[in-house]
Design an enzyme around this catalytic site. Structure first.
Site, PDB file in Angstrom:
ATOM      1  N   LYS A 174      -8.279  40.282  23.780  1.00 29.09           N
ATOM      2  CA  LYS A 174      -9.780  40.534  24.387  1.00 29.09           C
ATOM      3  C   LYS A 174     -10.184  41.661  24.728  1.00 29.09           C
ATOM      4  CE  LYS A 174     -11.778  40.164  28.181  1.00 29.09           C
ATOM      5  NZ  LYS A 174     -13.060  40.809  27.720  1.00 29.09           N
ATOM      6  N   CYS A 215      -9.367  56.401  33.999  1.00 30.48           N
ATOM      7  CA  CYS A 215      -8.635  56.133  35.320  1.00 30.48           C
ATOM      8  C   CYS A 215      -7.634  56.980  35.792  1.00 30.48           C
ATOM      9  CB  CYS A 215      -7.883  54.647  35.459  1.00 30.48           C
ATOM     10  SG  CYS A 215      -6.930  54.799  33.786  1.00 30.48           S
ATOM     11  N   GLU A 258     -12.719  55.509  43.821  1.00 31.76           N
ATOM     12  CA  GLU A 258     -12.689  56.031  42.460  1.00 31.76           C
ATOM     13  C   GLU A 258     -14.221  56.029  42.019  1.00 31.76           C
ATOM     14  OE1 GLU A 258     -11.080  53.190  39.570  1.00 31.76           O
ATOM     15  OE2 GLU A 258     -10.475  54.758  38.383  1.00 31.76           O
TER      16      GLU A 258
HETATM   17  P1  ADP Z   1     -14.128  47.658  34.854  1.00 31.36           P
HETATM   18  O1  ADP Z   1     -14.709  48.001  36.218  1.00 31.36           O
HETATM   19  O2  ADP Z   1     -13.615  48.704  34.120  1.00 31.36           O
HETATM   20  O3  ADP Z   1     -15.455  46.992  33.714  1.00 31.36           O
HETATM   21  P2  ADP Z   1     -12.731  45.065  34.555  1.00 31.36           P
HETATM   22  O4  ADP Z   1     -11.449  44.874  35.345  1.00 31.36           O
HETATM   23  O5  ADP Z   1     -14.165  44.214  35.032  1.00 31.36           O
HETATM   24  O6  ADP Z   1     -12.966  46.530  34.906  1.00 31.36           O
HETATM   25  O7  ADP Z   1     -12.796  44.878  33.178  1.00 31.36           O
HETATM   26  C1  ADP Z   1     -11.505  45.243  32.390  1.00 31.36           C
HETATM   27  C2  ADP Z   1     -11.247  44.125  31.320  1.00 31.36           C
HETATM   28  O8  ADP Z   1     -11.007  42.857  32.100  1.00 31.36           O
HETATM   29  C3  ADP Z   1     -12.452  43.731  30.361  1.00 31.36           C
HETATM   30  O9  ADP Z   1     -11.865  43.292  29.197  1.00 31.36           O
HETATM   31  C4  ADP Z   1     -12.906  42.637  31.064  1.00 31.36           C
HETATM   32  O10 ADP Z   1     -13.700  41.796  30.297  1.00 31.36           O
HETATM   33  C5  ADP Z   1     -11.945  41.958  31.567  1.00 31.36           C
HETATM   34  N1  ADP Z   1     -12.082  40.856  32.753  1.00 31.36           N
HETATM   35  C6  ADP Z   1     -13.007  40.922  33.891  1.00 31.36           C
HETATM   36  N2  ADP Z   1     -12.799  39.793  34.574  1.00 31.36           N
HETATM   37  C7  ADP Z   1     -11.872  39.107  34.199  1.00 31.36           C
HETATM   38  C8  ADP Z   1     -11.069  37.976  34.448  1.00 31.36           C
HETATM   39  N3  ADP Z   1     -11.486  37.205  35.610  1.00 31.36           N
HETATM   40  N4  ADP Z   1     -10.015  37.575  33.887  1.00 31.36           N
HETATM   41  C9  ADP Z   1      -9.514  38.353  32.863  1.00 31.36           C
HETATM   42  N5  ADP Z   1     -10.116  39.361  32.579  1.00 31.36           N
HETATM   43  C10 ADP Z   1     -11.269  39.889  32.905  1.00 31.36           C
END
Ligand code: ADP
Length: 473
Positions: free
Chosen positions: A170, A279, A377
Site C-alpha cells: 500500500k 526522517c 520533527e
Molecule cells: P506521514 O505523516 O508521513 O504522511 P503517515 O504515517 O500518515 O505519515 O503515512 C505513512 C503511510 O501510512 C502512508 O502510506 C499512509 O497512507 C499510511 N497510513 C496512514 N494512516 C494509516 C492507518 N491508520 N493504517 C495504516 N496505514 C496508514
C-alpha cells in the site's frame, strides 16, 4: 497516468478513483484507484495462494527476477525520475538519484537471497543433531510513505521477495503512481501472478485488513510514529510481526576540531536533501563554541545559495513541500523560534505559487533547547543552530529526544569520535558523513523511531522465521 489496482497479475478497477496532484503546481499528474478492505482481502488471498510456489523456488530463481527488475528500473531511470518529481516534488536530479537508490535494493537483495544461511549446532547428546533453518514468514503487508515513492517500495519488497515471501503493497495516497509503475515493471519482469500486489486507497481500511487477516504474517511500515503506534496496538490481536521505520529528529554535532568544510558540506546535504523531508534529515545542529561563528557563517552562505522551485525546472535544489499542512508546520517552528529570540540568518519565510507550497532554506542561530523546533520533527528546510560548550553537553542534548533514528557528528579526533559514536542513542550515525544511507547497511531507529532494520543483511532477516529442528538418531 490512470492507475488501477494490481491484484494477482491483473489490473482491476475500484468503485472510485482519486486524483494525484503535483505538489509544485497543483496540476493533476494522474489518478489512482480508491481501494478498501474488499480489494485488500482479494490481494491478500492472491498473495497467500502464490506463496507456496514462490517460496519453493530456488534462491537463484528469485534472485533472477530481482535482477531483471533492477535492470528494467535502470532502463527506465529518466522516466521514473520524472514521475517521482511530478508526484512528490523533489528536484529531478535527486529523483533520478532515488531511482538508483531504489534499484540498489533490488541488486543487493538479489545477492542476499543466496546467503540465507542456517546453522548446525553441536548438540548436547551423541544421539541428536541440532539444526536451524530460515524460512520465509509468509504473506507481507507493506505500507510506504510519500517522501521516497520508489526507494521505500524496493527497500521493503526486494528483501521480502528475496526471502521467499509474497506481498501486498500500500503506497502513500500522495504518491501512488511510482509504486504502480513499479508493478508494471514487475509484470514486465514476469514476476509470477500474486507474488506482488498493489492496493492504493483508504489507508485505515487497507492497514486494518492487513492486521485482521490471519494470512498476513508480517507488516512492514514506514511513516509517522503516531500511525506506527496504532499499528502496534492492532498487531497485538494476532501477535503479528512488525517492522517499523518511524519519525526521527536527527542531531548534527560539530566539534571544534572538525574539518569545517566537510562539516558544512555534510550538514547541508543532511539538512536540505528532499527539502528537509526525510526522517534522517538533520533537524537540529549543535556546534562547539570555538568554531560556532565560523560554522554559522559558512553554513548560512551555502544555505542561502540553494534555489527553490519546481523540481522539473532545471536548477532547483529544493522542490515544494508536500502540502499545506507540511508548510504550516515548518512555519510554526520558525515563528516559535523567532519569538523566543532566535537570530534569523537567512530565509525565514515561504510562499505559495500556483498551488505549490515552497519554503526558503532557513538558518536560525542562537537557538535554545526549549524551542519547539528542538523537540519536534520539522520535516522542512530549516536549520536551527545551538551553541554548546563540551562534548558531553552535545551528547546529552542530542540524546534528549524520544526519537533515535539518525545522528551526525563531525570531528577529526579518533578518540573523541569513538566516544561520541558509542554514546549516541541512534540507530544510524554519520561520522563526518551527511549521507550514510546505503542498501548494504542496516537502516532503522532506537526508541520511538521504530523496530527492526531495513537494508544490509538485517533487512532480509526481518522476513525470515527461524526454525530449530532437533533430530534424534
Ligand atoms: P506521514 O505523516 O508521513 O504522511 P503517515 O504515517 O500518515 O505519515 O503515512 C505513512 C503511510 O501510512 C502512508 O502510506 C499512509 O497512507 C499510511 N497510513 C496512514 N494512516 C494509516 C492507518 N491508520 N493504517 C495504516 N496505514 C496508514
Amino acid at each position: 497516468m490512470d492507475a488501477q489496482l494490481y491484484i494477482n497479475g491483473t489490473w482491476l478497477e475500484a468503485p472510485e478513483n482519486f486524483d494525484v496532484l503535483n505538489p509544485a503546481n497543483g496540476e493533476k499528474v494522474g489518478s489512482a484507484a480508491n481501494g478498501g478492505r474488499t480489494e485488500t482481502n482479494q490481494a491478500i488471498k492472491a498473495a497467500h495462494e502464490a506463496f507456496p510456489k514462490w517460496a519453493a523456488k530456488t534462491a537463484e530463481e528469485r534472485a533472477g527476477y530481482l535482477k531483471k527488475l533492477q535492470q528494467l528500473m535502470l532502463e527506465h531511470k529518466d522516466e521514473l525520475g520524472e514521475l517521482v518529481t511530478k508526484e512528490m516534488g523533489k528536484p529531478l536530479a535527486e529523483a533520478k538519484g532515488e531511482v538508483m537508490y531504489a534499484a540498489s535494493f533490488l541488486e543487493w537483495y538479489a545477492e542476499e537471497a543466496r546467503r540465507v544461511y542456517g546453522d548446525l549446532i553441536p548438540s548436547n547428546s551423541k544421539d541428536k543433531r541440532f539444526m536451524v533453518m530460515k524460512q520465509p514468514v509468509g504473506v507481507v503487508g507493506a505500507i510506504t510513505p510519500w517522501n521516497f515513492p520508489l526507494a521505500m517500495v524496493t527497500r521493503k519488497i526486494a528483501p521480502a521477495l528475496a526471502a521467499g515471501c509474497t506481498a501486498v503493497l500500500k503506497p502513500a495516497e500522495d504518491t501512488p503512481l511510482s509504486a504502480i509503475r513499479f508493478a508494471e515493471l514487475c509484470a514486465e519482469a514476469e514476476v509470477p501472478n500474486g507474488v506482488i500486489n498493489i492496493v492504493t486507497g483508504e489507508a485505515a481500511e487497507i492497514g486494518g485488513a492487513f492486521m485482521e487477516h490471519e494470512a498476513v504474517k508480517k507488516v512492514t511500515f514506514t511513516g509517522s510514529t503516531e500511525v506506527g503506534k496504532l499499528l502496534m496496538k492492532q498487531a497485538s490481536e494476532h501477535v503479528k510481526k512488525l517492522s517499523l521505520e518511524l519519525g526521527g529528529h536527527a542531531p548534527i554535532i560539530v566539534l571544534d576540531d572538525a574539518d569545517i568544510e566537510q562539516a558544512v558540506d555534510g550538514a547541508i546535504a543532511s539538512k536540505f536533501r528532499n527539502a528537509g523531508q526525510t526522517c534522517v534529515c538533520g533537524n537540529r545542529i549543535y556546534v562547539q563554541e570555538r568554531i560556532y561563528e565560523d560554522f554559522v557563517e559558512k553554513f548560512t552562505e551555502r544555505a542561502s545559495q540553494l534555489k527553490v522551485g519546481d523540481g522539473l525546472e532545471g536548477d532547483a535544489d529544493l522542490g515544494p513541500l508536500i502540502n499545506k499542512d507540511g508548510f504550516e508546520k515548518v512555519d510554526r517552528h520558525v515563528q516559535d523560534a523567532l519569538k523566543q529570540g532566535a537570530a534569523l540568518k537567512t530565509g525565514g519565510s515561504g510562499f505559495e505559487q500556483d498551488g505549490g507550497y515552497f519554503y526558503e532554506p532557513t538558518v536560525l542561530a542562537d537557538i535554545n533547547h526549549d524551542m519547539v523546533i528542538m523537540e519536534e520533527e520539522t520535516f522542512g528546510p530549516v536549520a536551527p543552530i545551538q551553541k554548546v560548550k563540551t562534548d558531553e553537553e552535545a551528547i546529552e542534548l542530542a540524546n534528549d529526544s524520544r526519537y533515535g533514528l539518525a545522528a551526525y557528528f563531525f570531528t577529526d579526533n579518533l578518540k573523541r569520535g569513538m566516544k561520541v559514536a558509542e554514546a549516541l542513542e541512534f540507530g544510524i550515525v554519520g561520522w563526518n558523513d551527511g549521507r550514510p544511507s546505503a542498501a548494504q547497511a542496516p537502516f532503522g531507529g532506537m526508541k520511538e523511531s521504530g523496530l527492526d532494520r531495513e537494508g544490509g543483511h538485517e533487512g532480509i532477516e526481518a522476513f525470515l522465521e527461524t526454525k530449530y529442528v532437533s533430530v534424534g538418531l
